[in-house]
Design a protein around this motif. Structure first.
Motif, mmCIF file in Angstrom:
data_model
loop_
_atom_site.group_PDB
_atom_site.id
_atom_site.type_symbol
_atom_site.label_atom_id
_atom_site.label_comp_id
_atom_site.label_asym_id
_atom_site.label_seq_id
_atom_site.Cartn_x
_atom_site.Cartn_y
_atom_site.Cartn_z
ATOM 1 N N ASP A 33 -7.531 -10.171 -1.937
ATOM 2 C CA ASP A 33 -8.437 -9.784 -3.027
ATOM 3 C C ASP A 33 -8.660 -11.006 -3.935
ATOM 4 N N LYS A 51 -9.071 -11.450 -7.854
ATOM 5 C CA LYS A 51 -9.066 -10.693 -9.113
ATOM 6 C C LYS A 51 -9.810 -11.388 -10.232
ATOM 7 N N GLY A 94 -10.610 -5.781 -11.976
ATOM 8 C CA GLY A 94 -10.147 -4.842 -10.956
ATOM 9 C C GLY A 94 -10.236 -5.431 -9.552
ATOM 10 N N TYR A 98 0.210 0.631 -1.063
ATOM 11 C CA TYR A 98 -0.418 -0.687 -1.181
ATOM 12 C C TYR A 98 0.607 -1.646 -1.775
ATOM 13 N N ASN A 121 0.852 -0.157 -5.352
ATOM 14 C CA ASN A 121 -0.130 0.835 -5.771
ATOM 15 C C ASN A 121 0.005 2.039 -4.860
ATOM 16 N N ARG A 163 -2.015 4.111 -3.490
ATOM 17 C CA ARG A 163 -3.364 4.470 -3.033
ATOM 18 C C ARG A 163 -3.952 3.268 -2.317
ATOM 19 N N GLY A 216 -6.391 0.075 -2.013
ATOM 20 C CA GLY A 216 -6.894 -0.902 -2.978
ATOM 21 C C GLY A 216 -8.403 -0.804 -3.084
ATOM 22 N N ASP A 217 -8.899 -1.213 -4.219
ATOM 23 C CA ASP A 217 -10.332 -1.320 -4.418
ATOM 24 C C ASP A 217 -10.558 -2.751 -4.883
ATOM 25 N N PRO A 218 -11.053 -3.644 -4.065
ATOM 26 C CA PRO A 218 -11.907 -3.473 -2.874
ATOM 27 C C PRO A 218 -11.222 -3.333 -1.510
ATOM 28 N N GLU A 219 -9.909 -3.515 -1.394
ATOM 29 C CA GLU A 219 -9.322 -3.695 -0.060
ATOM 30 C C GLU A 219 -9.620 -2.562 0.924
HETATM 31 N N1 GLY Z 1 -7.491 -4.594 -5.693
HETATM 32 C C1 GLY Z 1 -6.524 -4.228 -6.634
HETATM 33 C C2 GLY Z 1 -6.266 -2.793 -6.765
HETATM 34 O O1 GLY Z 1 -6.809 -1.973 -6.068
HETATM 35 O O2 GLY Z 1 -5.453 -2.425 -7.600
#
Ligand code: GLY
Ligand code: AMP
Length: 441
Positions: A216, A218, A230, A276, A292, A294, A296-299
């Motif tokens: 990612d 950041k 994010g 994550y 995390n 859940r 990842g966003d964007p992963e």
């Molecule tokens: N890419 C970081 C997150 O989802 O927390």
């Protein structure tokens, strides 16, 4: 199967796409009307992600059988426990297990108690006197973090965002006074030097099925400059590794995740769902920056579109607490994800700008489009104060995946938007490789 999803970001658009691809009927709860999700779902509810009673009532009325929760906030507030009490299975962790992300103090103490590999030195403070005393005697550099959730924006690192002990003290005081992250507590961690990578796994609490590694980005600006966000974009490689992560480091990262899950089970907090791991590859091997609970966003957008196995079956397996007989297959492709965000995102975002999107052009570029936080008005799309949408290019080689993401970006027009073009470019990857060589020698 009727599946409830919670969350209206690009990550959830990717989750919903994969669920629909494997035959689910999706009932989506989201706080903003994500046009991508709305177009795929059987029905949707516009509702805050943490309005658990309302979401639960709606899901029960719709006869939902299983839930997949996108963001961390409802997990921290016990949505899985509530849905479970209504007989709805969840492919996400319950409140006790979600503490792994929700409280950095819990996570660091767990790693310390079980002497887990990948742990870092840390101290937690709830008063300035002890903190200042600690700082007078501390030699090295630190990362300063609120204990609770801040959407990835509460962490400040010495030498990058904080210069000298005075700035550290000022920021710590601000965290304590304003209860940033929800609590009047601050965690100081040894500063790690290296390159970050993400490992996301499917787990039933015991068995771990890894997905391809992702890196990612950041920082807000090109060249990894500016404030933390994010996430502005990410890439993954066809072999599931990263240019600076070899098979050996990958195995160590998987072992760290397995050991942490075992510790969670020993604590009576068995974890199920996607876990994550955010790692920093340092001179001393991979270390945990955070967990995390859940995707990842964007992963998620790098990995989920490449999953060839049945995603719904994985969710069911995790929800029932048994994925022992399962294996995951991924298409062997590279991916490059780039986010479009409103100008000023992460600092002082300006919402309300119209964006024109040529969806057909994006398809022709061999890329995928995932909507995030936008407003739709009379068929037109407008930015909000959060990330707007993401494009992801896929190809056998990195350079083609990157150019496909760039072609897709050129299909999006509008004023007052910002993006990073450098993500996944050869120079950017080379810079990361050079950095890693410098660190590991
Ligand atoms: N890419 C970081 C997150 O989802 O927390
Ligand atoms: P987090 O919200 O914990 O993921 O932290 C956000 C970002 O801060 C990470 O992606 C890292 O770039 C940085 N960071 C967090 N913890 C540390 C640490 N102990 N040392 C160096 N950088 C860190």
């Amino acid at each position: 199967m009727k599946v409830l999803t919670v969350g209206g970001g690009a990550r959830e658009h990717a989750i919903v796409s994969s669920l629909v691809k494997s035959g689910a009927q999706v009932y989506a709860s989201m706080s903003n009307k994500n046009p991508g999700i709305a177009g795929l779902a059987k029905d949707f509810l516009l509702c805050s992600d943490t309005d658990i009673p309302k979401i639960s009532e709606w899901a029960v009325e719709r006869g939902v059988e299983m839930a997949v929760i996108g963001p961390e906030a409802p997990l921290g507030e016990g949505i899985v426990d509530e849905l479970g009490s209504k007989g709805i299975l969840c492919a996400s962790p319950d409140k006790k297990a979600a503490q792994l992300e929700i409280s950095k103090e819990f996570m660091r103490n767990l790693m310390k108690k079980y002497e887990l590999p990948g742990r870092v030195d840390f101290e937690v403070f709830d008063d300035m006197e002890n903190l200042e005393d600690f700082l007078t005697h501390y030699e090295g550099e630190l990362a300063v973090k609120p204990i609770g959730l801040t959407g990835g924006k509460g962490v400040k690192v010495m030498g990058e965002h904080l210069h000298g002990k005075k700035e550290v003290i000022d920021y710590c005081r601000k965290i304590l006074e304003q209860k940033i992250g929800g609590e009047s507590k601050v965690i100081l961690e040894e500063k790690l030097e290296g390159e970050e990578f993400t490992l996301q796994v499917f787990t039933d609490g015991v068995k771990v099925i890894p997905t391809p590694l992702v890196q990612d980005h950041k920082r807000l600006y090109e060249g990894d400059e500016g404030p933390n966000t994010g996430g502005m974009g990410s890439y993954s490689m066809a072999d599931g590794l990263l240019p600076f992560v070899d098979e050996e480091v990958y195995k160590q990262a998987v072992e760290i995740i397995k050991a942490s899950l075992l510790a969670m089970e020993k604590e009576g907090r068995r974890y199920k769902g996607v876990l994550y791991g955010q790692f920093m590859l340092t001179a001393k091997g991979p270390k945990i920056i955070e967990f995390n609970c859940r995707w990842g966003d964007p992963e998620a957008m790098n990995v989920l579109p490449l999953l060839q196995s049945d995603y719904l079956a994985f969710c069911e397996g995790m929800a029932k607490g048994d994925i022992s007989g399962m294996e995951a297959e991924f298409e062997k492709k590279c991916s490059v994800c780039k986010y479009i965000v409103p100008e000023g995102y992460g600092i002082d975002p300006v919402p309300g700008n119209k964006i024109a999107i040529d969806e057909k052009g994006i398809q022709e570029a061999n890329a995928r489009l995932f909507y995030a936080s936008v407003d739709e008005n009379d068929g037109e799309i407008y930015t909000t104060t959060s990330r707007s949408l993401a494009v992801v290019g896929f190809a056998e080689e990195m350079e083609r995946a990157e150019s496909s993401s760039e072609r897709a970006l050129s299909c999006i027009k509008g004023k007052g938007i910002h993006m990073r073009h450098d993500i996944g470019k050869p120079e950017s990857i080379q810079r990361k490789l050079n950095h890693m060589k410098e660190i590991r020698g």
